[in-house]
Scaffold this motif. Structure first.
Motif, PDB file in Angstrom:
ATOM      1  N   ARG A 136     -19.416  -6.215  -7.515  1.00 47.21           N
ATOM      2  CA  ARG A 136     -17.905  -5.891  -7.167  1.00 47.21           C
ATOM      3  C   ARG A 136     -17.509  -5.961  -8.067  1.00 47.21           C
ATOM      4  O   ARG A 136     -15.815  -5.375  -8.391  1.00 47.21           O
ATOM      5  N   GLN A 144      -1.608 -11.742  -6.822  1.00 47.98           N
ATOM      6  CA  GLN A 144      -2.219 -10.774  -6.819  1.00 47.98           C
ATOM      7  C   GLN A 144      -1.017  -9.578  -6.711  1.00 47.98           C
ATOM      8  O   GLN A 144      -0.002  -9.919  -6.061  1.00 47.98           O
ATOM      9  N   ARG A 150      -5.290 -13.562  -0.162  1.00 46.55           N
ATOM     10  CA  ARG A 150      -4.911 -12.958  -0.438  1.00 46.55           C
ATOM     11  C   ARG A 150      -3.770 -11.858   0.463  1.00 46.55           C
ATOM     12  O   ARG A 150      -2.782 -11.476  -0.036  1.00 46.55           O
ATOM     13  N   VAL A 162     -13.279   1.364  -5.296  1.00 44.67           N
ATOM     14  CA  VAL A 162     -12.225   1.451  -5.849  1.00 44.67           C
ATOM     15  C   VAL A 162     -12.770   1.805  -7.865  1.00 44.67           C
ATOM     16  O   VAL A 162     -14.300   1.108  -8.029  1.00 44.67           O
ATOM     17  N   ASP A 188     -15.133 -11.624  -2.042  1.00 50.90           N
ATOM     18  CA  ASP A 188     -15.164 -10.533  -3.220  1.00 50.90           C
ATOM     19  C   ASP A 188     -15.294 -11.217  -4.629  1.00 50.90           C
ATOM     20  O   ASP A 188     -14.538 -11.702  -4.903  1.00 50.90           O
ATOM     21  N   GLN A 236      -7.046   6.041  -0.886  1.00 52.90           N
ATOM     22  CA  GLN A 236      -6.137   5.305  -0.425  1.00 52.90           C
ATOM     23  C   GLN A 236      -4.541   5.700   0.157  1.00 52.90           C
ATOM     24  O   GLN A 236      -4.281   5.106   1.022  1.00 52.90           O
ATOM     25  N   HIS A 269      -1.667  -3.105  -6.255  1.00 52.60           N
ATOM     26  CA  HIS A 269      -2.028  -2.597  -7.067  1.00 52.60           C
ATOM     27  C   HIS A 269      -1.876  -0.711  -6.581  1.00 52.60           C
ATOM     28  O   HIS A 269      -1.440  -0.776  -5.835  1.00 52.60           O
ATOM     29  N   GLU A 270      -1.869  -0.222  -7.693  1.00 51.69           N
ATOM     30  CA  GLU A 270      -1.644   1.810  -7.836  1.00 51.69           C
ATOM     31  C   GLU A 270      -2.189   2.448  -7.031  1.00 51.69           C
ATOM     32  O   GLU A 270      -3.682   1.958  -6.825  1.00 51.69           O
ATOM     33  N   LEU A 271      -2.041   2.068  -5.406  1.00 50.35           N
ATOM     34  CA  LEU A 271      -2.689   3.175  -5.239  1.00 50.35           C
ATOM     35  C   LEU A 271      -3.489   4.406  -5.051  1.00 50.35           C
ATOM     36  O   LEU A 271      -2.993   5.712  -6.115  1.00 50.35           O
ATOM     37  N   GLY A 298     -11.695  -1.145  -1.040  1.00 51.94           N
ATOM     38  CA  GLY A 298      -9.558  -1.572  -1.131  1.00 51.94           C
ATOM     39  C   GLY A 298      -9.199  -1.079   0.292  1.00 51.94           C
ATOM     40  O   GLY A 298      -7.972  -0.988   0.591  1.00 51.94           O
ATOM     41  N   LYS A 299      -9.458  -1.269   1.368  1.00 49.78           N
ATOM     42  CA  LYS A 299      -9.160  -1.412   2.053  1.00 49.78           C
ATOM     43  C   LYS A 299      -8.165  -2.454   2.363  1.00 49.78           C
ATOM     44  O   LYS A 299      -7.623  -2.360   3.349  1.00 49.78           O
ATOM     45  N   THR A 300      -8.123  -3.534   2.253  1.00 48.31           N
ATOM     46  CA  THR A 300      -7.086  -4.599   2.410  1.00 48.31           C
ATOM     47  C   THR A 300      -5.920  -4.117   1.852  1.00 48.31           C
ATOM     48  O   THR A 300      -4.792  -4.468   2.096  1.00 48.31           O
ATOM     49  N   VAL A 360     -16.404   2.505   2.478  1.00 48.46           N
ATOM     50  CA  VAL A 360     -17.230   1.451   2.047  1.00 48.46           C
ATOM     51  C   VAL A 360     -16.628   0.273   1.915  1.00 48.46           C
ATOM     52  O   VAL A 360     -16.005  -0.133   1.363  1.00 48.46           O
ATOM     53  N   THR A 361     -18.128  -0.764   1.398  1.00 46.66           N
ATOM     54  CA  THR A 361     -17.573  -2.111   1.475  1.00 46.66           C
ATOM     55  C   THR A 361     -16.886  -2.250  -0.288  1.00 46.66           C
ATOM     56  O   THR A 361     -18.007  -1.313  -1.637  1.00 46.66           O
TER      57      THR A 361
HETATM   58  P1  ADP Z   1     -12.948  -4.120   0.913  1.00 45.30           P
HETATM   59  O1  ADP Z   1     -12.532  -4.686   1.805  1.00 45.30           O
HETATM   60  O2  ADP Z   1     -12.673  -2.754   1.455  1.00 45.30           O
HETATM   61  O3  ADP Z   1     -14.776  -4.403   1.076  1.00 45.30           O
HETATM   62  P2  ADP Z   1     -11.684  -4.817  -0.904  1.00 45.30           P
HETATM   63  O4  ADP Z   1     -10.221  -4.787  -0.078  1.00 45.30           O
HETATM   64  O5  ADP Z   1     -11.700  -6.512  -1.152  1.00 45.30           O
HETATM   65  O6  ADP Z   1     -12.279  -3.802  -0.349  1.00 45.30           O
HETATM   66  O7  ADP Z   1     -11.048  -4.353  -2.557  1.00 45.30           O
HETATM   67  C1  ADP Z   1     -11.758  -4.744  -3.500  1.00 45.30           C
HETATM   68  C2  ADP Z   1     -11.866  -5.689  -5.297  1.00 45.30           C
HETATM   69  O8  ADP Z   1     -10.510  -3.703  -5.303  1.00 45.30           O
HETATM   70  C3  ADP Z   1     -10.087  -6.110  -4.833  1.00 45.30           C
HETATM   71  O9  ADP Z   1     -10.762  -7.069  -6.175  1.00 45.30           O
HETATM   72  C4  ADP Z   1      -8.907  -5.153  -5.031  1.00 45.30           C
HETATM   73  O10 ADP Z   1      -8.267  -6.005  -5.597  1.00 45.30           O
HETATM   74  C5  ADP Z   1      -9.660  -3.927  -5.775  1.00 45.30           C
HETATM   75  N1  ADP Z   1      -8.565  -3.121  -5.559  1.00 45.30           N
HETATM   76  C6  ADP Z   1      -7.831  -2.380  -4.121  1.00 45.30           C
HETATM   77  N2  ADP Z   1      -7.350  -1.457  -4.565  1.00 45.30           N
HETATM   78  C7  ADP Z   1      -7.272  -0.881  -5.906  1.00 45.30           C
HETATM   79  C8  ADP Z   1      -6.692  -0.078  -6.047  1.00 45.30           C
HETATM   80  N3  ADP Z   1      -5.877   1.004  -5.862  1.00 45.30           N
HETATM   81  N4  ADP Z   1      -6.888  -0.129  -7.862  1.00 45.30           N
HETATM   82  C9  ADP Z   1      -7.630  -0.829  -8.377  1.00 45.30           C
HETATM   83  N5  ADP Z   1      -8.189  -1.706  -7.883  1.00 45.30           N
HETATM   84  C10 ADP Z   1      -8.130  -2.161  -6.509  1.00 45.30           C
END
Ligand code: ADP
Ligand code: ZN
Length: 665
Positions: free
Chosen positions: A524, A128, A200, A317, A484, A137, A131-133, A165-167, A161-162
């Motif tokens: 998703r 992985q 991840r 996202v 995911d 974010q 990602h560009e925030l 992109g919290k991770t 929300v689910t």
């Molecule tokens: P959450 O934990 O909030 O449910 P995730 O962190 O799993 O969300 O992110 C959801 C999806 O979006 C993942 O597949 C992740 O790789 C992708 N993602 C996260 N940030 C970005 C971003 N800035 N641009 C594009 N995709 C993103």
């Protein structure tokens, strides 16, 4: 004269004990080190918690070995241990054993503990790139980074929300922490259940990451802890106990899915890793980042008390829409006997034709029978505690597991005068039969306790699903956890009321969280998702507001009830479970304890409920009854009541104290 030390031993004895250190061990010995001590006729592992100038004692025994050189327990962890002992009502030795197990040591010849780069697992997440925030974010990351820059304790609640992109936010915060030369701990609810999340982090943090989970041996855990103590790794990822990673320069603690009940330890010292994280953050001057799509009432309440800083990401996202949710009313004639309603069955068939994937959740957690009206969906509840009543075959009545209120089983529903029915949830095997009959060509995979007992089985099922070799993944709440899978466009909930029937004041909250979580698994990827929730209680606010994905609405509604009934977060709970082989004697001790506690808190805003039978009234030959102390318990009042409990333990009856209980079984 040789040196004198104070040693805490992991027994339910509140004092520490004085020992002497023979000269040949003196040099190796530091504060917090584990030592071997003779104790009565036994040899125990204890923890050095103090140095003494002198002693009144005539005879002092000598320690026989020093296990940690230098010590793994830091001074901050010792401080944390003292706090846990007083807060969770255990001895210092018992809390230190939770922090650093007595048996954790390197055994010669055993393979070294697993580090991220040695992982032999097939990645579920794939490599992985960062990602560009997006702007949401960036907005939430800014105050976190500002705090990491300044240093010092601050608690953040990231409500996103689910799929928001919290991770990615966690990862950036960890990187900022490392850049400033400090270490980070990331807690996730259960590694075995969410291998994808672990992957991840692994693929992004590489060699700096140590992993701790329940499937590891004590020796493997010991290696990771040693690496953390020696600064060989800077990040530890793990379940509950990873909160004790012995970093000396901790800068950040992340608690992902902070609402998960698995953060609560079931055995003594029965700590909650989220509470411990906040306390450790305070002692270490570290930032604490709690994250969730459905925060616990406790954490959200702390925002309104200005204890936590709220950060919000209200959309997914790339502006992907949240799934469309439809409630299926199972009270209609057509649905009443079916496990799968026609509309959900059709939707499954349609996905199969399109080659898209589905997840089905069977929300079955109850062990016992409960009463529900098939006409209006009404559940029989306790008029005093507002929890569901449980049917007892002995006595053939309905009973409240908090206050012991009992009533006869009504013949007809008091709300709608339809006949009432005793229900027990459908099992996953029954669902499998129905699915196979309905969609013979579908590739089905069941995920529940039975199919995941073997180590690695869980991961194998998820990998199969990720590869697209499975059309329908179905099972218990395991299927709802943070996966995911972009190919999933349909999520179905078979029996949303299963959780509402649990005798637990958090039943509505758990139902809301689970429904919102599982709904978050759909859509998703590129294609939007649909969610169908089958229920006998479509009007129940936890179901209706989960369908509307309205967290704030749920919080408001639930807060009013909790405040009125005196439940957390507006009051404190302490549970006492009594266990014993003799039912009469157990009941007598529990009655006595209950009277004594009532007398001890007379005139205060504290209630003592019970004794009542535990939801599991007998386990491994021992009967179980419970008491609940509820109200405005300050730390002093709590300590006084706990002393009362300890004083009343009689032969043949054990009392287990649970401060801030999460699961009242
Ligand atoms: P959450 O934990 O909030 O449910 P995730 O962190 O799993 O969300 O992110 C959801 C999806 O979006 C993942 O597949 C992740 O790789 C992708 N993602 C996260 N940030 C970005 C971003 N800035 N641009 C594009 N995709 C993103
Ligand atoms: Zn009651």
């Amino acid at each position: 004269m040789s040196r004198l030390i104070e040693v805490a031993v992991p027994l339910p004895l509140h004092d520490s004990f004085t020992y002497a250190v023979p000269d040949e061990l003196a040099e190796a010995l530091g504060m917090g080190a584990r030592v071997h001590v003779p104790f009565g006729r036994r040899k125990l592992v204890g923890y050095v918690v103090g140095f003494l100038e002198s002693t009144e004692l005539k005879r002092v025994k000598e320690i026989t070995a020093v296990l940690d050189e230098p010590p793994l327990l830091t001074s901050k962890l010792l401080e944390l241990g003292r706090w846990m002992a007083s807060y969770y009502a255990c001895s210092l030795g018992e809390s230190l054993r939770a922090i650093l197990p007595t048996g954790a040591r390197r055994v010669r010849g055993e393979r070294r503990g697993r580090r991220a780069e040695q992982s032999d697992d097939v990645g579920l997440a794939g490599p992985q790139p960062p990602h560009e925030l997006n702007s949401w974010q960036q907005q939430v990351l800014a105050p976190i980074e500002a705090r990491i820059d300044r240093g010092g304790f601050e608690a953040f609640l990231l409500h996103g929300v689910t799929g928001s992109g919290k991770t990615e936010v966690y990862l950036r915060a960890v990187h900022s922490t490392l850049e400033r030369g400090r270490a980070a701990v990331i807690l996730i609810p259960e590694i075995a259940l969410t291998p994808q999340t672990a992957d991840r982090f692994r693929s992004r943090l590489g060699a700096e990451l140590g992993i701790l989970h329940s499937g590891m041996t004590l020796a493997e855990r010991h290696d990771v802890m040693t690496a953390a103590a020696h600064g060989e790794i800077q990040v530890v990822l793990g379940a509950r106990s990873a909160i004790f990673a012995p970093f000396r320069n901790l800068g950040l603690i992340v608690v992902d899915e902070e609402q998960e009940p698995s953060y609560k330890q079931g055995e003594k010292p029965r700590y909650h890793a989220r509470s411990v994280a906040l306390m450790r953050g305070t002692f270490e001057g570290a930032a604490v980042l709690l994250g969730s799509a459905t925060p616990s009432l406790e954490s959200y309440h702390n925002v309104s008390r200005h204890k936590h800083t709220l950060l919000r990401i209200p959309e997914r996202v790339d502006r992907r829409p949240l799934a469309r949710v439809e409630i299926v009313d199972m009270r209609t004639e057509e649905n009443r006997r079916a496990v799968l309603s026609p509309v959900l069955a059709d939707a499954l068939a349609q996905r199969l034709e399109l080659g898209e994937q589905s997840i089905l959740l069977l929300n079955r957690r109850g062990h016992s029978n409960y009463l529900q009206c098939l006409g209006c969906g009404e559940l029989a509840r306790c008029p005093y505690c507002d929890i569901s009543l449980t049917y007892h075959a002995v006595g053939q009545n309905l009973r409240c597991h908090y206050c012991n209120h009992a009533r006869a089983v009504p013949r007809e529903c008091p709300q709608c005068s339809n006949p009432c029915q005793l229900l027990r949830g459908v099992g996953t095997q029954r669902l499998e039969q129905d699915l196979a009959g309905l969609l013979p060509s579908a590739r089905l995979r069941r995920m529940d306790l039975d199919t995941t007992a073997r180590r690695g089985a869980h991961r194998a099922i998820l990998e199969e699903f990720a590869r697209g070799d499975v059309d329908i993944l179905f099972g218990t709440q395991m299927v709802a956890k943070g996966h995911d899978f972009p190919g999933v466009t349909l999520v179905g909930v078979v029996q949303a009321d299963g959780g509402l029937s649990l005798p637990d004041f958090r039943a509505a909250e758990r139902t809301f969280q689970l429904l919102a979580q599982v709904a978050g698994r759909a859509g998703r990827g590129e294609r939007p998702g649909d969610v169908y929730i089958q229920t006998l209680c479509p009007e129940h606010y936890s179901v209706a507001l989960a369908a509307a994905q309205d967290y704030e609405g749920f919080y408001e509604r639930e807060s009013v009830l909790r405040r009125d009934l005196g439940y957390p977060p507006f009051a404190r709970l302490v549970g006492v479970t009594g266990l014993g082989p003799d039912r009469t004697r157990l009941n007598r001790s529990m009655q006595e304890l209950s009277r004594a506690l009532r007398a001890a808190c007379a005139g205060q805003a504290i209630q003592v409920l019970g004794p009542a039978p535990s939801p599991i009234p007998r386990l491994r030959g021992r009967f179980r009854e419970q008491l609940l102390i509820k109200g405005g318990l300050g730390s002093e009042g709590k300590a006084r009541l706990l002393r009362e409990v300890a004083a009343r333990e009689a032969p043949g009856v054990d009392f287990q104290v649970d401060v801030d209980p999460v699961n009242m079984l």
